[in-house]
Design an enzyme around this catalytic site. Structure first.
Site, PDB file in Angstrom:
ATOM      1  N   HIS A  99      -8.569  -8.368   0.980  1.00 14.00           N
ATOM      2  CA  HIS A  99      -8.073  -7.621  -0.175  1.00 14.00           C
ATOM      3  C   HIS A  99      -7.116  -8.440  -1.018  1.00 14.00           C
ATOM      4  CE1 HIS A  99      -5.112  -7.294   3.031  1.00 14.00           C
ATOM      5  NE2 HIS A  99      -4.194  -6.977   2.126  1.00 14.00           N
ATOM      6  N   HIS A 135      -6.340 -12.204   0.512  1.00 11.19           N
ATOM      7  CA  HIS A 135      -6.044 -12.580   1.898  1.00 11.19           C
ATOM      8  C   HIS A 135      -6.723 -11.612   2.849  1.00 11.19           C
ATOM      9  CE1 HIS A 135      -2.896  -9.722   0.722  1.00 11.19           C
ATOM     10  NE2 HIS A 135      -2.823  -9.388   1.991  1.00 11.19           N
TER      11      HIS A 135
HETATM   12  O1  LIG Z   1      -2.342  -8.186   4.699  1.00 14.37           O
HETATM   13  C1  LIG Z   1      -1.965  -7.735   5.779  1.00 14.37           C
HETATM   14  O2  LIG Z   1      -2.256  -8.226   6.876  1.00 14.37           O
HETATM   15  C2  LIG Z   1      -1.201  -6.407   5.779  1.00 14.37           C
HETATM   16  C3  LIG Z   1      -2.170  -5.298   5.740  1.00 14.37           C
HETATM   17  C4  LIG Z   1      -2.515  -4.625   6.877  1.00 14.37           C
HETATM   18  C5  LIG Z   1      -3.470  -3.635   6.834  1.00 14.37           C
HETATM   19  O3  LIG Z   1      -3.793  -2.985   7.967  1.00 14.37           O
HETATM   20  C6  LIG Z   1      -4.095  -3.312   5.645  1.00 14.37           C
HETATM   21  C7  LIG Z   1      -3.755  -3.982   4.474  1.00 14.37           C
HETATM   22  C8  LIG Z   1      -2.772  -4.974   4.527  1.00 14.37           C
HETATM   23  O4  LIG Z   1      -2.368  -5.588   3.404  1.00 14.37           O
HETATM   24 FE   LIG Z   2      -2.329  -7.505   2.835  1.00 16.97          FE
END
Ligand SMILES: O=C(O)Cc1cc(O)ccc1O
Ligand SMILES: [Fe+2]
Length: 218
Positions: A99, A135
């Site tokens: 995302h 990421h």
């Molecule tokens: O980026 C990450 O690791 C944090 C994160 C955890 C999640 O369960 C969902 C979205 C998010 O940004």
């Molecule tokens: Fe995240």
């Protein structure tokens, strides 16, 4: 030992119309005592929420403390944690999805491991994914999750405590951090080798219908 996080909460604002220096000083010392209330939370007492059927919830569901803005749903700062919990979702990629957000995410690991990073994210480590930076899980986590297939049973993530500060503001990284010998210049390597596992073949009939653009009738 319980994990405790100390946060300083500003609960009053200095009255800037005060003219007298003495009273300003007095106000200031008093203010230091009153304005910054030290709060301590035992994070192990926090009850996390999670999906009990399918899909991965937005992590803000695990907000411990929030500083709101005047726009509903847009936090100035959310303090979110990822404590031990059960993963039970079906037909779902269980780790955090790939995302990018409007919100900026600063994450840290207090102890244990983090579900999206099999390697390289150690307790004491932190990561910053600023607004619109894509990421997600590292290649090892992705491959291991795909290998489990669609029928993974309930799984408990134990002995872990990660946290995240999510903000609608974009944090500026200070030179001290940028020049730190602890900066991980190879962070991007965790995604090297990611390959698509989308085959176009469905796992179940619902997916066939969805791929053909048909709504699912029940
Ligand atoms: O980026 C990450 O690791 C944090 C994160 C955890 C999640 O369960 C969902 C979205 C998010 O940004
Ligand atoms: Fe995240």
């Amino acid at each position: 030992a319980p994990v405790q996080v100390t946060l300083l909460c500003r609960s009053m604002e200095v009255n800037s119309s005060l003219q007298s220096r003495t009273s300003l000083l007095l106000m200031w010392s008093l203010g230091m005592a009153i304005m910054f209330l030290i709060r301590r939370y035992d994070l192990s007492k926090f009850c996390p929420y999670n999906t009990v059927l399918m899909d991965h919830s937005d992590p803000s569901i695990n907000t411990v403390l929030t500083a709101p803005t005047d726009k509903p749903g847009v936090a100035l700062l959310d303090f979110v944690i990822f404590p031990p919990r059960w993963l039970v979702a079906e037909h779902t990629f269980r780790p955090p999805y790939y995302h990018r957000n409007c919100m900026s995410e600063f994450m840290g690991l207090i102890y244990g491991g983090y579900e999206a990073k099999a390697d390289g994210f150690h307790p004491g480590g932190a990561s910053l994914h600023s607004c619109m930076t894509p990421h997600g899980p590292d290649t090892k986590t992705y491959e291991a999750t795909i290998a489990l297939g669609n029928e993974a049973g309930p799984h408990r993530i134990a002995d872990t405590m990660a946290f995240m500060f999510e903000s609608c503001l974009i944090p500026r990284v200070c030179p001290w951090a940028l020049e730190s010998p602890f900066m991980d210049h190879d962070y991007y390597q965790c995604w090297i080798g990611l390959k698509s596992h989308f085959s176009g073949l469905s796992m179940n009939e619902d997916n066939v219908d969805l791929q053909k653009g048909k709504p699912i009738e029940r």
